[in-house]
Scaffold this motif. Structure first.
Motif, PDB file in Angstrom:
ATOM      1  N   LEU A 174       0.997  -1.160  -0.025  1.00 51.42           N
ATOM      2  CA  LEU A 174      -0.029   0.191  -0.032  1.00 51.42           C
ATOM      3  C   LEU A 174       0.721   1.442   0.170  1.00 51.42           C
ATOM      4  O   LEU A 174       0.456   2.307  -0.805  1.00 51.42           O
ATOM      5  CB  LEU A 174      -0.944   0.037   1.096  1.00 51.42           C
ATOM      6  CG  LEU A 174      -1.998   1.206   1.272  1.00 51.42           C
ATOM      7  CD1 LEU A 174      -2.854   1.103  -0.158  1.00 51.42           C
ATOM      8  CD2 LEU A 174      -2.848   1.197   2.483  1.00 51.42           C
ATOM      9  N   PRO A 175       2.043   1.132   0.778  1.00 51.87           N
ATOM     10  CA  PRO A 175       2.674   2.484   0.681  1.00 51.87           C
ATOM     11  C   PRO A 175       3.092   3.064  -0.649  1.00 51.87           C
ATOM     12  O   PRO A 175       3.569   3.914  -1.192  1.00 51.87           O
ATOM     13  CB  PRO A 175       3.758   2.430   1.637  1.00 51.87           C
ATOM     14  CG  PRO A 175       3.395   1.285   2.616  1.00 51.87           C
ATOM     15  CD  PRO A 175       2.227   0.428   1.857  1.00 51.87           C
ATOM     16  N   LEU A 176       3.483   1.929  -1.484  1.00 52.10           N
ATOM     17  CA  LEU A 176       4.084   2.082  -2.909  1.00 52.10           C
ATOM     18  C   LEU A 176       2.984   2.637  -3.789  1.00 52.10           C
ATOM     19  O   LEU A 176       3.208   2.976  -5.020  1.00 52.10           O
ATOM     20  CB  LEU A 176       4.544   0.669  -3.399  1.00 52.10           C
ATOM     21  CG  LEU A 176       5.758   0.189  -2.695  1.00 52.10           C
ATOM     22  CD1 LEU A 176       6.220  -1.077  -3.243  1.00 52.10           C
ATOM     23  CD2 LEU A 176       6.884   1.231  -2.531  1.00 52.10           C
ATOM     24  N   ALA A 177       1.697   2.561  -3.541  1.00 54.33           N
ATOM     25  CA  ALA A 177       0.629   2.936  -4.129  1.00 54.33           C
ATOM     26  C   ALA A 177       0.708   4.231  -5.149  1.00 54.33           C
ATOM     27  O   ALA A 177       0.731   4.709  -6.246  1.00 54.33           O
ATOM     28  CB  ALA A 177      -0.717   2.935  -3.774  1.00 54.33           C
ATOM     29  N   PRO A 178       0.963   5.531  -3.998  1.00 56.48           N
ATOM     30  CA  PRO A 178       1.428   6.844  -4.808  1.00 56.48           C
ATOM     31  C   PRO A 178       2.510   6.696  -5.797  1.00 56.48           C
ATOM     32  O   PRO A 178       2.382   7.287  -6.841  1.00 56.48           O
ATOM     33  CB  PRO A 178       1.768   7.554  -3.773  1.00 56.48           C
ATOM     34  CG  PRO A 178       1.268   7.022  -2.284  1.00 56.48           C
ATOM     35  CD  PRO A 178       1.389   5.610  -2.740  1.00 56.48           C
ATOM     36  N   LEU A 179       3.724   5.940  -5.393  1.00 54.59           N
ATOM     37  CA  LEU A 179       4.704   5.776  -6.572  1.00 54.59           C
ATOM     38  C   LEU A 179       4.095   5.061  -7.872  1.00 54.59           C
ATOM     39  O   LEU A 179       4.562   5.460  -9.061  1.00 54.59           O
ATOM     40  CB  LEU A 179       5.781   4.979  -5.934  1.00 54.59           C
ATOM     41  CG  LEU A 179       6.931   4.524  -6.809  1.00 54.59           C
ATOM     42  CD1 LEU A 179       7.790   5.997  -7.188  1.00 54.59           C
ATOM     43  CD2 LEU A 179       8.015   4.017  -6.108  1.00 54.59           C
ATOM     44  N   ARG A 180       3.330   4.058  -7.833  1.00 52.74           N
ATOM     45  CA  ARG A 180       2.819   3.398  -8.947  1.00 52.74           C
ATOM     46  C   ARG A 180       1.948   4.249  -9.745  1.00 52.74           C
ATOM     47  O   ARG A 180       2.018   4.365 -10.978  1.00 52.74           O
ATOM     48  CB  ARG A 180       2.009   2.193  -8.543  1.00 52.74           C
ATOM     49  CG  ARG A 180       3.016   0.963  -8.095  1.00 52.74           C
ATOM     50  CD  ARG A 180       2.121  -0.224  -7.988  1.00 52.74           C
ATOM     51  NE  ARG A 180       1.059  -0.313  -7.096  1.00 52.74           N
ATOM     52  CZ  ARG A 180       1.067  -0.811  -6.015  1.00 52.74           C
ATOM     53  NH1 ARG A 180       2.300  -1.322  -5.352  1.00 52.74           N
ATOM     54  NH2 ARG A 180       0.127  -0.737  -5.160  1.00 52.74           N
ATOM     55  N   GLY A 181       1.310   5.207  -8.998  1.00 51.30           N
ATOM     56  CA  GLY A 181       0.047   6.306  -9.751  1.00 51.30           C
ATOM     57  C   GLY A 181       1.378   7.252 -10.564  1.00 51.30           C
ATOM     58  O   GLY A 181       0.883   7.617 -11.715  1.00 51.30           O
ATOM     59  N   VAL A 230       1.401   7.808 -14.292  1.00 47.30           N
ATOM     60  CA  VAL A 230       1.055   9.021 -15.096  1.00 47.30           C
ATOM     61  C   VAL A 230       2.473   9.703 -16.127  1.00 47.30           C
ATOM     62  O   VAL A 230       2.096  10.086 -16.943  1.00 47.30           O
ATOM     63  CB  VAL A 230       0.787  10.070 -13.900  1.00 47.30           C
ATOM     64  CG1 VAL A 230       0.972  11.516 -14.558  1.00 47.30           C
ATOM     65  CG2 VAL A 230      -0.495  10.055 -13.265  1.00 47.30           C
ATOM     66  N   ALA A 231       3.765   9.339 -15.480  1.00 49.45           N
ATOM     67  CA  ALA A 231       4.791   9.795 -16.183  1.00 49.45           C
ATOM     68  C   ALA A 231       4.804   8.953 -17.413  1.00 49.45           C
ATOM     69  O   ALA A 231       5.246   9.502 -18.594  1.00 49.45           O
ATOM     70  CB  ALA A 231       6.141   9.342 -15.490  1.00 49.45           C
ATOM     71  N   GLU A 232       4.573   7.662 -17.574  1.00 47.49           N
ATOM     72  CA  GLU A 232       4.371   6.623 -18.637  1.00 47.49           C
ATOM     73  C   GLU A 232       3.662   7.655 -19.606  1.00 47.49           C
ATOM     74  O   GLU A 232       3.539   7.377 -20.914  1.00 47.49           O
ATOM     75  CB  GLU A 232       4.112   5.532 -18.300  1.00 47.49           C
ATOM     76  CG  GLU A 232       5.170   4.424 -17.637  1.00 47.49           C
ATOM     77  CD  GLU A 232       4.943   3.108 -17.273  1.00 47.49           C
ATOM     78  OE1 GLU A 232       3.566   2.995 -17.336  1.00 47.49           O
ATOM     79  OE2 GLU A 232       5.716   2.584 -16.701  1.00 47.49           O
ATOM     80  N   GLN A 233       2.221   7.848 -19.178  1.00 52.69           N
ATOM     81  CA  GLN A 233       1.270   8.479 -19.994  1.00 52.69           C
ATOM     82  C   GLN A 233       1.786   9.636 -20.962  1.00 52.69           C
ATOM     83  O   GLN A 233       1.624  10.019 -21.947  1.00 52.69           O
ATOM     84  CB  GLN A 233       0.106   8.651 -19.158  1.00 52.69           C
ATOM     85  CG  GLN A 233      -0.774   7.418 -18.678  1.00 52.69           C
ATOM     86  CD  GLN A 233      -0.912   6.206 -19.920  1.00 52.69           C
ATOM     87  OE1 GLN A 233      -1.435   6.593 -20.688  1.00 52.69           O
ATOM     88  NE2 GLN A 233      -0.556   5.177 -19.446  1.00 52.69           N
TER      89      GLN A 233
END
Length: 80
Positions: free
Chosen positions: A10-17, A21-24
Motif C-alpha cells: 500500500l505505501p507504494l501506491a502513490p509511486l505506482r500512480g 502518469v509519467a508513462e502516459q
C-alpha cells in the motif's frame, strides 16, 4: 493479490500512480514528436515565420531540416 500483500505494498501506491502518469505523458510526447500531421503543421509555422520575417533563413533551414528528418523517421516507423 491477497489482503496481506495489498497492505504491505500500500505505501507504494502513490509511486505506482506517479509512474503510470509519467508513462502516459511520455507516450503522448512520443506520439506528438512522431506524428506526421504535427510535423507538417510545424513546417507550415516555420514557413509562415519566414514569410513574416520573424525567423532568419539559417534558423528556418535548421528547423526545417530537423522536422523533415523527423518526418522521414516517422514515415519509416509507420511502414514497419
Amino acid at each position: 493479490m491477497g489482503i496481506f500483500s495489498g497492505l504491505i505494498t500500500l505505501p507504494l501506491a502513490p509511486l505506482r500512480g506517479t509512474v503510470w502518469v509519467a508513462e502516459q505523458v511520455r507516450d503522448e510526447a512520443d506520439k506528438e514528436l512522431h506524428d506526421p500531421a504535427v510535423i507538417r503543421r510545424q513546417l507550415e509555422q516555420i514557413a509562415e515565420a519566414r514569410r513574416e520575417g520573424t525567423i532568419d533563413e539559417a534558423e528556418a533551414d535548421t528547423a526545417e531540416r530537423e522536422l523533415v528528418a523527423r518526418l522521414i523517421r516517422a514515415d519509416r516507423n509507420e511502414g514497419t
